[in-house]
Write a protein that holds these residues in place. Structure first.
Motif, mmCIF file in Angstrom:
data_model
loop_
_atom_site.group_PDB
_atom_site.id
_atom_site.type_symbol
_atom_site.label_atom_id
_atom_site.label_comp_id
_atom_site.label_asym_id
_atom_site.label_seq_id
_atom_site.Cartn_x
_atom_site.Cartn_y
_atom_site.Cartn_z
ATOM 1 N N ASP A 1 -4.948 -59.303 39.335
ATOM 2 C CA ASP A 1 -5.147 -59.301 40.762
ATOM 3 C C ASP A 1 -3.667 -59.574 41.377
ATOM 4 O O ASP A 1 -3.807 -59.843 42.533
ATOM 5 N N ASP A 2 -2.731 -59.288 40.694
ATOM 6 C CA ASP A 2 -1.468 -59.804 41.252
ATOM 7 C C ASP A 2 -1.036 -58.858 42.393
ATOM 8 O O ASP A 2 -0.809 -57.562 42.018
ATOM 9 N N PRO A 3 -0.494 -59.168 43.593
ATOM 10 C CA PRO A 3 -0.170 -58.232 44.610
ATOM 11 C C PRO A 3 0.967 -57.413 44.014
ATOM 12 O O PRO A 3 1.300 -56.271 44.836
ATOM 13 N N ALA A 4 1.800 -57.905 43.316
ATOM 14 C CA ALA A 4 3.055 -57.042 42.756
ATOM 15 C C ALA A 4 2.641 -55.801 42.283
ATOM 16 O O ALA A 4 3.594 -55.137 42.058
ATOM 17 N N GLY A 5 1.455 -55.796 41.696
ATOM 18 C CA GLY A 5 1.104 -54.422 41.117
ATOM 19 C C GLY A 5 1.131 -54.596 39.830
ATOM 20 O O GLY A 5 1.124 -55.603 38.866
ATOM 21 N N SER A 6 0.978 -53.337 39.147
ATOM 22 C CA SER A 6 0.971 -52.974 37.729
ATOM 23 C C SER A 6 2.306 -53.560 37.110
ATOM 24 O O SER A 6 3.402 -53.482 37.814
ATOM 25 N N TYR A 7 2.582 -53.677 35.730
ATOM 26 C CA TYR A 7 3.409 -53.868 35.043
ATOM 27 C C TYR A 7 3.585 -53.749 33.691
ATOM 28 O O TYR A 7 2.654 -53.362 33.140
ATOM 29 N N GLU A 8 4.429 -53.621 32.939
ATOM 30 C CA GLU A 8 4.586 -53.357 31.332
ATOM 31 C C GLU A 8 5.168 -54.391 30.600
ATOM 32 O O GLU A 8 5.838 -55.427 31.099
ATOM 33 N N THR A 9 4.564 -54.619 29.391
ATOM 34 C CA THR A 9 5.101 -55.592 28.471
ATOM 35 C C THR A 9 6.071 -54.872 27.335
ATOM 36 O O THR A 9 5.801 -53.590 27.290
ATOM 37 N N THR A 10 6.741 -55.477 26.724
ATOM 38 C CA THR A 10 7.440 -55.104 25.619
ATOM 39 C C THR A 10 7.058 -55.472 24.126
ATOM 40 O O THR A 10 6.881 -56.626 24.011
ATOM 41 N N VAL A 11 6.711 -54.548 23.371
ATOM 42 C CA VAL A 11 6.379 -54.834 21.737
ATOM 43 C C VAL A 11 7.569 -54.573 20.954
ATOM 44 O O VAL A 11 8.182 -53.571 21.237
ATOM 45 N N THR A 12 7.837 -55.477 20.118
ATOM 46 C CA THR A 12 9.092 -55.348 19.381
ATOM 47 C C THR A 12 8.418 -55.364 17.946
ATOM 48 O O THR A 12 7.702 -56.603 17.538
ATOM 49 N N MET A 13 8.647 -54.617 17.014
ATOM 50 C CA MET A 13 8.186 -54.635 15.688
ATOM 51 C C MET A 13 9.469 -54.713 14.630
ATOM 52 O O MET A 13 10.223 -53.564 14.978
ATOM 53 N N THR A 14 9.567 -55.335 13.753
ATOM 54 C CA THR A 14 10.655 -55.407 12.808
ATOM 55 C C THR A 14 10.017 -55.361 11.474
ATOM 56 O O THR A 14 9.037 -55.805 11.033
ATOM 57 N N PHE A 15 10.778 -54.747 10.672
ATOM 58 C CA PHE A 15 10.510 -54.403 9.283
ATOM 59 C C PHE A 15 11.773 -54.838 8.367
ATOM 60 O O PHE A 15 12.756 -54.721 8.561
#
Length: 152
Positions: free
Chosen positions: A81-95
């Protein structure tokens, strides 16, 4: 404090085989994306992942891929419900290739907002990535799709 997490697991297969099981949509669909994956994970691509437990294909933006070493993805965070709207997260996979022939896979996700809804979303995603590592392990080591029938 913004929410983030990291999970790790060791897979008893060479790094190249483990990496390919993540970047290949056919292989990823065999143990993780229960509704299917479309598109190979390559730098600059936008692919889709679909899950029976969260129906509807998710766009996944591939930020960076370093063969057999690292994958960086961005995708939409759970709505809040944040008025700032949608956003993305960052996924980092290391091998990481281990001396005994196994591969250490580490998955981290960051960029969640500082809210109770984001905290809840981060816990859910942490659970999901832990499940992915478990499913990846049994798929590669034993040929079993751990998630088959789990959500339906």
């Amino acid at each position: 404090m913004a929410y983030e997490f990291q999970v790790s697991g060791r897979i008893s297969k060479p790094v190249g085989e483990v990496f390919e099981a993540v970047v290949s949509p056919e292989k990823l669909s065999g143990y993780f994306t229960t509704g299917g994956a479309k598109g190979r994970l390559e730098r600059g691509a936008t692919v889709t992942w679909d899950f029976h437990d969260f129906p509807g294909a998710f766009p996944v933006h591939v930020v960076d891929v370093e063969s057999n070493k690292r994958i960086v993805l961005r995708w939409a965070a759970a709505p809040d419900d944040d008025p700032a709207g949608s956003y993305e997260t960052t996924v980092t996979m290391t091998f990481e290739a281990l001396e005994d022939g196994r591969t250490l896979v580490t998955i981290g996700e960051s960029g969640f907002r500082e809210s109770s809804a984001a905290q809840k979303a981060s816990y859910g995603n942490c659970e999901g990535w832990t499940g992915m590592l478990c499913a990846l392990k049994v798929y590669l080591e034993y040929g079993i799709n751990l998630r088959n029938g789990f959500y339906k």
